[in-house]
Design a protein around this motif. Sequence first.
Motif, PDB file in Angstrom:
ATOM      1  N   ASP A  29      19.046  74.657  55.425  1.00 39.15           N
ATOM      2  CA  ASP A  29      19.248  73.324  54.865  1.00 39.15           C
ATOM      3  C   ASP A  29      18.096  72.389  55.206  1.00 39.15           C
ATOM      4  OD1 ASP A  29      21.481  73.814  53.378  1.00 39.15           O
ATOM      5  OD2 ASP A  29      22.895  73.129  54.883  1.00 39.15           O
ATOM      6  N   HIS A  70      21.935  68.039  52.247  1.00 38.56           N
ATOM      7  CA  HIS A  70      21.611  69.421  52.609  1.00 38.56           C
ATOM      8  C   HIS A  70      20.354  69.933  51.892  1.00 38.56           C
ATOM      9  CE1 HIS A  70      25.348  70.472  54.866  1.00 38.56           C
ATOM     10  NE2 HIS A  70      25.736  69.378  54.242  1.00 38.56           N
ATOM     11  N   CYS A  71      19.892  69.200  50.870  1.00 38.25           N
ATOM     12  CA  CYS A  71      18.720  69.697  50.127  1.00 38.25           C
ATOM     13  C   CYS A  71      17.723  68.599  49.760  1.00 38.25           C
ATOM     14  CB  CYS A  71      19.175  70.416  48.859  1.00 38.25           C
ATOM     15  SG  CYS A  71      19.820  69.300  47.577  1.00 38.25           S
ATOM     16  N   GLY A 152      27.491  75.639  56.849  1.00 33.37           N
ATOM     17  CA  GLY A 152      27.217  74.640  55.822  1.00 33.37           C
ATOM     18  C   GLY A 152      28.413  73.702  55.746  1.00 33.37           C
TER      19      GLY A 152
END
Length: 413
Positions: A29, A70-71, A152
Amino acid sequence: MYIKIHRGTAQIGGNLIEIGTNQTRILFDAGTNLPPLDEKQTSDQIEIEGLTCGEPAFDWVFISHHHNDHCGLVERILPGIPIFSGTETYRILDVIADFTDSPRPNINFHFTNCQPIQLNDMRVTPVGVDHSAVDAYMFLIQADGKNVLYTGDYRAVENIPTEIRRLLGVAGKLDVLISEGTNIRVGKTGREEELRDESQVEQRAFELMEQYDGTVFVLCSSTNEERICAMHRAAKSARRMVCEDLFLTAVREQREENTLRFVASYVDEEKTPRTYAYFNRLFEQWELLGAESLAGIPGKKLIFVRISMLPFLKKYLDNHTASEKNLLIYSMWQGYKETSKVEKFLSFCKDQKMEVVSLHCSGHAYRNTIQEFIHWLEPKALIPIHCDAADRSQFESLHPNCLMLRDGERWEV
């Protein structure tokens, strides 16, 4: 094998988790910080040597899902560092980039659910998981005879413990579980109309749709596929025609038939969204409706809206039968109501005598699910992440070896 969490040990979002060996460095991530609710303009200034600055020193990056926390740093990752994601994650990020005129995601490779990837001396296996983002994954990381599972974001686990045991093998043991804890504190999200799962959302939405003779609007994330499907099913049961704008249609890849498609707005006179590939393809595919023509279509409708569609909503209501009672279903996190844009949108609805009902379920696991997951997997050690700093201690009662790592601290597995 070692673990180094660059960010995420004492906050929700902004995950940056390095797991590696003497030969290999992998980042799991690359998230940005969640935006502040006061909406002050901030930029994520974090720099990691070998990842966002200097010479490339990471071998690979894996993205668990398409949420920005997360991105969001993907575009800042140094050229030459390969990035992996799920196929749908890449496609959704590409659609968003297309409609917002943003840089395309530089994601090079796509993985397959439960198919191991051998990278030098490390093996990474993505495991699909339920979350409020389609195409979300946990990662099982194996190297040096050690096994680490990074969750995650997840909501329910169902068959995942069995799948993890299968991947570990008969004699395998999970050495470390790195688990998110957004809802680890009991009662944290226990608000009225905050439901436990999407089936409850669907049932309550159906009941509401039956009570109103006018249009039902749904304000929710365009990438929360399970929520959108739940609303579609509720609308079908309530005999309502579902209406989606082209952005939502592109994100979802035209999943349902018998759905009205409309154009919410144009960018400006010189540069319309038709200049973009996804919009142009869909624009040519249908004879699309605008707000006025959509309002003139008889029958009960369910219309998905976003905060940016306030001008569309005004036009629609100006051309709609005034005597009918309309409803807005607010289906997002309650905290967003504190932002000025959401407040403005909801105030407009109330000025239009439109009732607003909150109807939501979290995309994150509640404490009992986290506790059961830990019990099923029996990890030797537990590392909590992705939770409020004040809530981290909640994990200590769930495992005898709970490691309270700090951001930037390296720990040998």
